[in-house]
Design an enzyme around this catalytic site. Sequence first.
Site, PDB file in Angstrom:
ATOM      1  N   ARG A 129      -0.573  -3.437 -58.184  1.00  0.00           N
ATOM      2  CA  ARG A 129      -0.979  -4.774 -58.598  1.00  0.00           C
ATOM      3  C   ARG A 129       0.130  -5.739 -58.177  1.00  0.00           C
ATOM      4  O   ARG A 129       1.216  -5.299 -57.803  1.00  0.00           O
ATOM      5  CB  ARG A 129      -1.213  -4.843 -60.103  1.00  0.00           C
ATOM      6  CG  ARG A 129       0.057  -4.652 -60.901  1.00  0.00           C
ATOM      7  CD  ARG A 129      -0.209  -4.774 -62.390  1.00  0.00           C
ATOM      8  NE  ARG A 129       0.929  -5.363 -63.072  1.00  0.00           N
ATOM      9  CZ  ARG A 129       1.018  -5.461 -64.404  1.00  0.00           C
ATOM     10  NH1 ARG A 129       0.056  -5.034 -65.164  1.00  0.00           N
ATOM     11  NH2 ARG A 129       2.075  -6.001 -64.950  1.00  0.00           N
ATOM     12  N   CYS A 133       0.513 -12.284 -51.535  1.00  0.00           N
ATOM     13  CA  CYS A 133       1.304 -13.426 -51.060  1.00  0.00           C
ATOM     14  C   CYS A 133       0.821 -14.697 -51.765  1.00  0.00           C
ATOM     15  O   CYS A 133      -0.369 -15.007 -51.727  1.00  0.00           O
ATOM     16  CB  CYS A 133       1.109 -13.560 -49.551  1.00  0.00           C
ATOM     17  SG  CYS A 133       1.647 -15.159 -48.918  1.00  0.00           S
ATOM     18  N   ASN A 167      -1.808 -12.884 -64.238  1.00  0.00           N
ATOM     19  CA  ASN A 167      -1.076 -12.045 -65.190  1.00  0.00           C
ATOM     20  C   ASN A 167       0.321 -11.778 -64.657  1.00  0.00           C
ATOM     21  O   ASN A 167       0.479 -11.248 -63.564  1.00  0.00           O
ATOM     22  CB  ASN A 167      -1.795 -10.706 -65.376  1.00  0.00           C
ATOM     23  CG  ASN A 167      -1.152  -9.844 -66.447  1.00  0.00           C
ATOM     24  OD1 ASN A 167      -1.408 -10.027 -67.634  1.00  0.00           O
ATOM     25  ND2 ASN A 167      -0.288  -8.928 -66.038  1.00  0.00           N
ATOM     26  N   GLU A 168       1.326 -12.192 -65.416  1.00  0.00           N
ATOM     27  CA  GLU A 168       2.720 -11.863 -65.113  1.00  0.00           C
ATOM     28  C   GLU A 168       3.098 -12.136 -63.652  1.00  0.00           C
ATOM     29  O   GLU A 168       3.433 -11.230 -62.899  1.00  0.00           O
ATOM     30  CB  GLU A 168       3.024 -10.415 -65.503  1.00  0.00           C
ATOM     31  CG  GLU A 168       2.939 -10.208 -67.012  1.00  0.00           C
ATOM     32  CD  GLU A 168       3.170  -8.762 -67.449  1.00  0.00           C
ATOM     33  OE1 GLU A 168       3.038  -7.860 -66.616  1.00  0.00           O
ATOM     34  OE2 GLU A 168       3.472  -8.556 -68.632  1.00  0.00           O
ATOM     35  N   CYS A 177       7.805 -13.111 -51.479  1.00  0.00           N
ATOM     36  CA  CYS A 177       7.106 -12.751 -50.247  1.00  0.00           C
ATOM     37  C   CYS A 177       7.789 -13.423 -49.053  1.00  0.00           C
ATOM     38  O   CYS A 177       8.235 -14.566 -49.145  1.00  0.00           O
ATOM     39  CB  CYS A 177       5.644 -13.183 -50.332  1.00  0.00           C
ATOM     40  SG  CYS A 177       4.679 -12.713 -48.874  1.00  0.00           S
ATOM     41  N   CYS A 179       6.342 -13.334 -45.719  1.00  0.00           N
ATOM     42  CA  CYS A 179       5.389 -13.170 -44.618  1.00  0.00           C
ATOM     43  C   CYS A 179       5.313 -14.443 -43.765  1.00  0.00           C
ATOM     44  O   CYS A 179       5.928 -15.457 -44.068  1.00  0.00           O
ATOM     45  CB  CYS A 179       4.019 -12.795 -45.173  1.00  0.00           C
ATOM     46  SG  CYS A 179       3.107 -14.189 -45.884  1.00  0.00           S
ATOM     47  N   CYS A 182       4.116 -17.457 -45.645  1.00  0.00           N
ATOM     48  CA  CYS A 182       5.164 -18.068 -46.463  1.00  0.00           C
ATOM     49  C   CYS A 182       6.153 -18.828 -45.586  1.00  0.00           C
ATOM     50  O   CYS A 182       6.671 -19.870 -45.983  1.00  0.00           O
ATOM     51  CB  CYS A 182       5.877 -17.001 -47.302  1.00  0.00           C
ATOM     52  SG  CYS A 182       4.864 -16.464 -48.702  1.00  0.00           S
ATOM     53  N   GLU A 337       1.460 -10.538 -75.142  1.00  0.00           N
ATOM     54  CA  GLU A 337       1.492  -9.073 -75.228  1.00  0.00           C
ATOM     55  C   GLU A 337       2.710  -8.680 -76.043  1.00  0.00           C
ATOM     56  O   GLU A 337       3.841  -8.936 -75.633  1.00  0.00           O
ATOM     57  CB  GLU A 337       1.599  -8.448 -73.833  1.00  0.00           C
ATOM     58  CG  GLU A 337       0.425  -8.766 -72.928  1.00  0.00           C
ATOM     59  CD  GLU A 337       0.535  -8.096 -71.551  1.00  0.00           C
ATOM     60  OE1 GLU A 337       1.465  -7.286 -71.351  1.00  0.00           O
ATOM     61  OE2 GLU A 337      -0.294  -8.404 -70.682  1.00  0.00           O
ATOM     62  N   GLU A 385      -1.182   2.918 -66.429  1.00  0.00           N
ATOM     63  CA  GLU A 385      -0.590   2.595 -67.742  1.00  0.00           C
ATOM     64  C   GLU A 385      -1.178   3.435 -68.870  1.00  0.00           C
ATOM     65  O   GLU A 385      -1.261   2.998 -70.012  1.00  0.00           O
ATOM     66  CB  GLU A 385      -0.735   1.093 -68.028  1.00  0.00           C
ATOM     67  CG  GLU A 385       0.126   0.267 -67.090  1.00  0.00           C
ATOM     68  CD  GLU A 385       0.219  -1.206 -67.448  1.00  0.00           C
ATOM     69  OE1 GLU A 385      -0.542  -1.673 -68.313  1.00  0.00           O
ATOM     70  OE2 GLU A 385       1.062  -1.888 -66.831  1.00  0.00           O
TER      71      GLU A 385
END
Length: 698
Positions: A129, A133, A167-168, A177, A179, A182, A337, A385
């Site tokens: 996950r 980019c 998420n996070e 990144c 690439c 970028c 969380e 997880e």
Amino acid sequence: MSAASIRLPLWAQTVASLAGAPAAGPLLLGVDYYPDQTPEALWEEDARMMADFGFTNVRIAEFAWALMEPAEGKFDFAWLRRSVDILHKHNIAVILGTPSAAPPPWLTAKYPDIVEVNEKGERLHPGGRRFTCPTNQAYRRLSLIIASEMARTFTETQGVIGWQIDNEFTLGSSQRCYCNYCQAGFQTWLRSRYGTLDNLNQSWGTVFWSQTYTDFSQIPVPLPSGGDPNPGLALDYDRYQSYANVSFQQEQLDMLRKTCPRHFVTTNNVGLVDTINMRDLYEKLDFTAFDNYPGFFDMLMAQQGRMGSSAFVSSSIALGHDLARSVKGGKPFMIMEEQSGKAGQKTFSPQPEKGQARLWTYQAIAHGAMGVNYFRWDTATFGAEEYWHGILNHDRSKSPAFDEIKQGVRELKALGREVLYSNYVADAALVFDYDCSWALAIQPGHFRLAYLDQIVSWYGAISASRSGIDVIGPEIDLSAYKIVFAPVAYVMSEKQAARIRSFVQGGGMFVTNFRLGVKTETSQIVRTPLPGLLRDVMGVTVEDYIPVYSAKNGMKFSPALAGPDSECVLWTDILQPAGAEVLASYTMGAHAGQPAITMNSFGKGKAVYIGGDLNEASLARVLRTLSGMAGVKPPLEVPAGVEVTVRKAGNKQWIFVLNHGASSQSVNLPAAFVDLLTGEKLTGKIDIGAYGVRVLQA
Ligand SMILES: [Zn+2]
């Protein structure tokens, strides 16, 4: 437009109904839930059990892209709607997560170049996950499409109250990144930052190593290149990557504001990962939401060879909460969380000790949280997880923390929204500046010198004074504080220096240490003697700066800071006072007897320069003494291992007392209090049980 015709967000409507508590918002005491990973036959039972537990809400769907869009442009939200409806039937509200943190295999197969390139120039592989980019237009377009389809589908759905974007953002295995997309994005960003190539070449000093650029398209990203990159380029690249993530998020946020005006919007992060400037990321969101895993973090520290670093871990957790609150200027935040059991992937932390899960909840509340979601409801029996334990075990029996988390939720509801949405009281501020963190990582000077380590050590030392600490950016007005700490303030802008100058002139105490004001915002070294722009305020000149390896040095203190000599751990700045009083001197080598800590009177205030890197005990003593000189008084005297914070609303005040130790501790109360958790009337000497909590009101 009449007031009645303004459509308030659902969560703001609760405000209108709460007479006398205008600052309060929704009650968010919930759990992170995965209907996508749970047989549908169990959804009804789950919702009923959550309602029995007392949970108000869930967060769902943030990793369910493959189920919601099984093929490009083909959407299926029927399953998600069934889940939301069941939850709503049981009075469980829903925060929906947009799924861009984990694109499905059909997407990466068709668009392989959305996958990020790491700092060695290697392209990652799909399968985990957060491998994407942030600049790539295809990834941005597809992320916005799935989020838009979700938003359109659920904007009017009863029970849906808000959104978590992605998420996070900060937690990829490769932090940035590098690439081609970028690189192009970086060049565009530089064009708008510098305007002209002349300006950029001057600002970075590209004449060094013949790096003068004659076209923006020539500007590289800092990939391996036979030598270290230009420090100005490297710092700007870190800024660009932070910006790219913020602007990626902004696309989804703009859409959600338009499509779902009744819903709140936030995102979740582990706050102390410094890849992205959290102040920028949360600026336009409704509130900060951080994730909190004290046991998991302890395990990570042990894995990195920092066994027994419990003081570091506990300071980091408290600091993370104070950052969460301070990111939006003191506004109550949410834990999206919260660790509820053993936590980890290949390896995992132990089950929290009995009482710790409840204690960690109260620690967040004590530092200004208004809501807590636990991770996670049931424990997955598959996937990366499957050892990240939830409130139900693998066999759906109750986890060891089930009952105490339930107790905590019940107690927090009884404390009520007035407490949860109250303000946090802080006399002290700690400056946490992303530019300094990034610039120091590029050129630490000493291989063990790290900005975050310094921030955490200082935070731990300051928190011993129980002052309440805001964790502020360099752009904040300082006049609200009695004392401001700014360790390793390596990059110093003229505006920040002016704010510090006026704070000290006005009577504040400013405390800093080595490497102060070495660099300009473009990462050039200042052309004046150090500490650069603040030399007059500090009343010293840095004669030399010296990393400490085999040649040791130590520090002897004046009576004002009385205590045993300290070693100098990583660094010594040799100081030449120009009006400042000497509070400590070096003890060894060529600089023995020379000033090591100075205090300058400037205007009505004081400015303290700590030239050497003090050991933990000395740093704690010195910073506590300085806090006392600045007039900081603890709300209660408590022993080590006991934390105390204050929240207030109007003329009401709540004192949180938290025992982080495995044995009972006692505290002497200076007046009569009521413990709002037990209803007990308390005076004199009271006990706080192992991992215990008291919420005191006079
Ligand atoms: Zn990229």
